[in-house]
Write an enzyme that holds these catalytic residues in place. Structure first.
Site, PDB file in Angstrom:
ATOM      1  N   GLU A 183      -2.746 -30.214   8.782  1.00 28.59           N
ATOM      2  CA  GLU A 183      -2.954 -29.370   7.604  1.00 28.59           C
ATOM      3  C   GLU A 183      -4.088 -28.375   7.790  1.00 28.59           C
ATOM      4  O   GLU A 183      -3.948 -27.198   7.494  1.00 28.59           O
ATOM      5  CB  GLU A 183      -3.259 -30.242   6.374  1.00 28.59           C
ATOM      6  CG  GLU A 183      -3.596 -29.419   5.137  1.00 28.59           C
ATOM      7  CD  GLU A 183      -4.082 -30.256   3.960  1.00 28.59           C
ATOM      8  OE1 GLU A 183      -4.573 -29.650   2.983  1.00 28.59           O
ATOM      9  OE2 GLU A 183      -3.978 -31.499   3.995  1.00 28.59           O
ATOM     10  N   TYR A 221       0.800  -1.225   0.000  1.00 26.11           N
ATOM     11  CA  TYR A 221       0.000   0.000   0.000  1.00 26.11           C
ATOM     12  C   TYR A 221       0.838   1.283   0.000  1.00 26.11           C
ATOM     13  O   TYR A 221       0.282   2.372  -0.099  1.00 26.11           O
ATOM     14  CB  TYR A 221      -0.975   0.005   1.182  1.00 26.11           C
ATOM     15  CG  TYR A 221      -2.293  -0.656   0.837  1.00 26.11           C
ATOM     16  CD1 TYR A 221      -3.194  -0.032  -0.021  1.00 26.11           C
ATOM     17  CD2 TYR A 221      -2.611  -1.921   1.332  1.00 26.11           C
ATOM     18  CE1 TYR A 221      -4.396  -0.639  -0.362  1.00 26.11           C
ATOM     19  CE2 TYR A 221      -3.805  -2.535   0.997  1.00 26.11           C
ATOM     20  CZ  TYR A 221      -4.693  -1.891   0.144  1.00 26.11           C
ATOM     21  OH  TYR A 221      -5.879  -2.500  -0.199  1.00 26.11           O
ATOM     22  N   ASP A 249      -4.533 -34.122   4.309  1.00 29.93           N
ATOM     23  CA  ASP A 249      -5.533 -34.780   3.465  1.00 29.93           C
ATOM     24  C   ASP A 249      -4.873 -35.819   2.567  1.00 29.93           C
ATOM     25  O   ASP A 249      -3.698 -35.685   2.190  1.00 29.93           O
ATOM     26  CB  ASP A 249      -6.252 -33.752   2.583  1.00 29.93           C
ATOM     27  CG  ASP A 249      -7.251 -32.904   3.360  1.00 29.93           C
ATOM     28  OD1 ASP A 249      -7.655 -33.319   4.458  1.00 29.93           O
ATOM     29  OD2 ASP A 249      -7.627 -31.824   2.841  1.00 29.93           O
TER      30      ASP A 249
END
Length: 422
Positions: free
Chosen positions: A251, A165, A303
């Site tokens: 995870e 920014y 996963d």
């Protein structure tokens, strides 16, 4: 009539004797037996950690490689001023100016089996100002160097978002300022944290860990279900103490919340940490610091899909994007606990909880089978090959089909009991 209705209601509430809610729970031994197994793992890990770890300088590699180090603010400031002086001299001599930037392209990466991590080779690319294809990136690089120099003078930290920014019109998108920030870190030969630019807090930790955060002592067993946010500035973290037997790297946030609420870390003394998906720099640094200082084994729960294994590999071997700092960002010897492709049949995960892999998933899985860090581990190759062959994937939450607490009450204890990790 009322008695009959009540009787029917009671019958409906009775557990189904054929229910799979507690499938395999009868195979669990006493917690004391599992704890003994974990103590043996801790002992072997501590013994392996006592030997001096290999570094790049210990190896005779065919390719020259580069690594960055932590530099003081004064040193970073001096490096920027040296770059600036060389640019001024080049302009005054009529040669214009350009930056000599280390290439972070995939072709300039090297996996080193002895170190079990990805490193950056020493190829550089020129980024000239007087070239239409690189003038904008050259300008962004100059601007980033100027901003970092200001941070050094003021001795303050800012986030990557703050940096973006400061000049939105020039940067246009934060991914562009982030990429050049990594280039600058590489150019100056320092870690990104040495630049005093941090990412927003993302990772959290809970469990058997006490540490100081900027002088304040934090007890992670008293942080509630949400845990303690991992400080973005690892320099302010110290005095780590723990009676844990292992670190459980998770995870996803959903699995983390389940384990935190069940206080899994009290039943099996451990530290539970998650980056809530893709690993961020602060979580990777924090995990390495815990592993190095506490000498605890790290077990990973991700996963059962190619992306879960990718996330695991980033923690263990590093990412290609930040291979220049892999020495500080990687945690060696992370063990893959679950969910693994072979678990889908082994734990009788219902078909409706198994998801079909997309073409992109299959391509990602096949691409990973070609990676050197996967080939090095026969267990990983076997599991990934099975995943691609069956074209099935599953999330950690698939275990909830057996009961919301199946993960903490049966699956993980049984995995630990059987020492079922890779």
């Amino acid at each position: 009539m009322a008695d009959t209705t009540a009787t029917k209601s009671r019958k409906r509430r009775q557990p189904d004797p054929d229910s799979t809610e507690l499938l395999f729970k009868d195979r669990l031994k006493a917690d004391s037996v599992i704890l003994q197994t974990l103590k043996s793992l801790l002992t072997s890990t501590a013994s392996a950690s006592s030997s001096k770890p290999l570094t790049l300088s210990d190896l005779s590699l065919s390719s020259s490689c580069r690594e960055v180090t932590d530099l003081s603010l004064t040193s970073v400031q001096s490096e920027i001023e040296a770059v600036t002086i060389s640019i001024v001299q080049s302009i005054l001599s009529g040669k214009g100016f350009s930056f000599n930037v280390p290439s972070r392209a995939a072709t300039n990466q090297l996996y080193v089996p002895e170190l079990d991590r990805i490193v950056l080779k020493d190829k550089n690319t020129l980024r000239p100002f007087a070239n239409i294809s690189s003038v904008r990136k050259c300008t962004i690089t100059t601007r980033i160097l100027s901003l970092i120099h200001q941070l050094c003078l003021k001795n303050i930290h800012v986030t990557k978002r703050d940096l973006f920014y400061t000049d939105v019109k020039l940067f246009q998108d934060q991914t562009q300022s982030d990429a050049v920030l990594d280039d600058v870190s590489c150019m100056l030969g320092c870690t990104r944290s040495s630049l005093n630019v941090i990412a927003a807090e993302k990772g959290v930790v809970v469990g058997r860990l006490i540490f100081s955060d900027n002088g304040d002592m934090i007890d992670c067993t008293k942080m509630g279900m949400g845990g303690k946010a991992i400080p973005p500035n690892i320099d302010r973290v110290g005095d780590m103490q723990s009676d844990a037997l292992f670190i459980l790297l998770v995870e996803k946030d959903a699995a983390y919340i389940r384990l935190a609420e069940d206080r899994f870390y009290n039943r099996f003394p451990c530290i539970i940490v998650t980056a809530k998906g893709q690993p961020d720099v602060a979580t990777r640094l924090f995990l390495r610091k815990m592993k190095t200082e506490l000498k605890l084994p790290v077990l990973a729960l991700v996963d059962s899909d190619p992306y879960g294994l990718k996330i695991l590999s980033v923690y263990g071997c590093g990412s290609k994007n930040m291979s220049y700092d892999s020495a500080n960002l990687t945690t060696p010897d992370i063990k893959w606990l679950g969910i693994r492709p072979s678990d889908l049949d082994k734990y009788k995960i219902p078909e409706q909880c198994r998801l079909p892999m997309t073409e992109q998933d299959i391509k990602t899985g096949k691409d990973m089978l070609e990676e050197d860090f996967v080939k090095k581990n026969p267990g990983w190759v076997e599991e990934l090959t099975l995943m691609v062959k069956t074209k099935q994937k599953a999330e950690i939450q698939a275990l909830s089909s057996f009961g919301f607490q199946y993960l903490s009450e049966v699956y993980l204890p049984l995995k630990l009991q059987q020492q079922d990790w890779l």
